[in-house]
Design an enzyme around this catalytic site. Structure first.
Site, PDB file in Angstrom:
ATOM      1  N   SER A   1       0.867  -1.190   0.000  1.00  0.00           N
ATOM      2  CA  SER A   1       0.000   0.000   0.000  1.00  0.00           C
ATOM      3  C   SER A   1       0.897   1.231   0.000  1.00  0.00           C
ATOM      4  O   SER A   1       2.091   1.132   0.293  1.00  0.00           O
ATOM      5  CB  SER A   1      -0.844  -0.031   1.285  1.00  0.00           C
TER       6      SER A   1
ATOM      7  N   TYR B   1      -3.218  -0.899  10.004  1.00  0.00           N
ATOM      8  CA  TYR B   1      -3.093  -1.196   8.570  1.00  0.00           C
ATOM      9  C   TYR B   1      -1.715  -0.757   8.079  1.00  0.00           C
ATOM     10  O   TYR B   1      -1.036  -1.486   7.354  1.00  0.00           O
ATOM     11  CB  TYR B   1      -4.193  -0.450   7.827  1.00  0.00           C
TER      12      TYR B   1
HETATM   13  C1  GCO Z   1      -7.150   4.492   3.807  1.00  0.00           C
HETATM   14  C2  GCO Z   1      -7.229   3.604   2.605  1.00  0.00           C
HETATM   15  C3  GCO Z   1      -5.833   3.219   2.158  1.00  0.00           C
HETATM   16  C4  GCO Z   1      -5.900   2.614   0.770  1.00  0.00           C
HETATM   17  C5  GCO Z   1      -4.598   2.123   0.242  1.00  0.00           C
HETATM   18  C6  GCO Z   1      -3.670   3.232  -0.097  1.00  0.00           C
HETATM   19  O1  GCO Z   1      -8.002   4.394   4.706  1.00  0.00           O
HETATM   20  O2  GCO Z   1      -6.219   5.323   3.811  1.00  0.00           O
HETATM   21  O3  GCO Z   1      -8.009   2.462   2.852  1.00  0.00           O
HETATM   22  O4  GCO Z   1      -5.308   2.357   3.101  1.00  0.00           O
HETATM   23  O5  GCO Z   1      -6.787   1.542   0.752  1.00  0.00           O
HETATM   24  O6  GCO Z   1      -4.002   1.236   1.143  1.00  0.00           O
HETATM   25  O7  GCO Z   1      -2.493   2.671  -0.668  1.00  0.00           O
END
Ligand code: GCO
Length: 255
Positions: free
Chosen positions: A146, A159
């Site tokens: 990501s 994440y």
């Molecule tokens: C968020 C998004 C991101 C994108 C992606 C960006 O909440 O910022 O979900 O996480 O999905 O990962 O590269």
């Protein structure tokens, strides 16, 4: 030249592929000749996704299992062993998002995001690589990172940690598996028009931020990630290892 990107005779497992980016990966690899195995936690949505690809004449099958459950993953691979299915390509795509400030984040929610977005890649790739090494046939591991593999964004701490881990786990896989002709690489999608991002897409301020923060001035589409996946799954990338390729419209390349 087309042989460089030909996946005929190869079998690819794409986790989290009943919809969204994972489904786009499965359709793209199947269109390049691979037999694809779709995966998700629900047998009904996996079956519907398999039907969508089969209806297009593509070679698809499915298996529903939870990629965070080591026993379930081991059982899935044991069943493929029994069925004579050799997995040559894995795309570790399964992932969830959970947006909450770190100071408010429950440990259970942190763990769920880490397990789904990072640990599952280890669990699945371990089973696949063991077999690739034993067969001596080499293989391809493609992990999904990501923009947050490189930069943090407030409220997506778990994440971000997971996706940063994906970048380094990919390099660790290369360190151990390159000698067995396994190429482990990652794709780092930018902001893509997916169900997971629906709350962001529908938020006018966030939508404007995405459009103003990258030189392409727009969200990406799932199908725009497919070419990179086919490249990393194909002989064209036989000497590429431990890399993360950002498909982000140029976001990370500019101030
Ligand atoms: C968020 C998004 C991101 C994108 C992606 C960006 O909440 O910022 O979900 O996480 O999905 O990962 O590269």
């Amino acid at each position: 030249m087309t042989q460089l990107f030909d996946l005929s005779g190869r079998t690819a497992l794409i986790t989290g592929s009943a919809r969204g980016i994972g489904f786009a990966f499965a359709e793209g690899l199947a269109a390049a000749g691979a037999g694809v195995i779709l995966n998700g936690t629900r047998a009904d949505t996996v079956a519907q996704a398999v039907e969508r690809l089969s209806a297009k004449g593509l070679k698809a099958q499915g298996r529903a299992f939870d990629v965070t459950d080591e026993a379930a993953v081991a059982e899935a691979f044991a069943q493929w062993d029994k069925d004579g299915v050799q997995i040559d390509i894995v795309i570790n795509n399964a992932g969830i998002q959970f947006r909450k400030p770190l100071v408010d984040l429950e440990l259970s929610d942190w763990q769920r995001v880490i397990d789904t977005n990072l640990t599952s890649a280890f669990i699945v790739a371990k089973q696949a690589a063991r077999r690739m090494i034993a067969r001596g046939t080499g293989g391809k591991i493609i992990n999904i990172g990501s923009l947050t593999s490189e930069a943090g964004r407030a409220t997506v701490g778990a994440y971000t940690a997971a996706k940063g881990g994906i970048k380094m786990l990919t390099r660790a896989m290369s360190a151990e598996w390159a000698a067995a002709n396994i190429q482990a690489n990652a794709i780092g999608p930018g902001y893509i028009l997916t169900d997971m991002n629906k709350p962001l897409i529908e938020n006018a301020a966030f939508d404007a931020w995405v459009k103003n923060s990258n030189p392409s001035q727009r969200w990406g589409k799932p199908e725009e990630l497919v070419g990179t996946a086919v490249y990393l799954a194909s002989p064209a990338s036989s000497y590429v290892n431990g890399q993360i390729i950002y498909v982000d419209g140029g976001w990370l390349a500019v101030l």
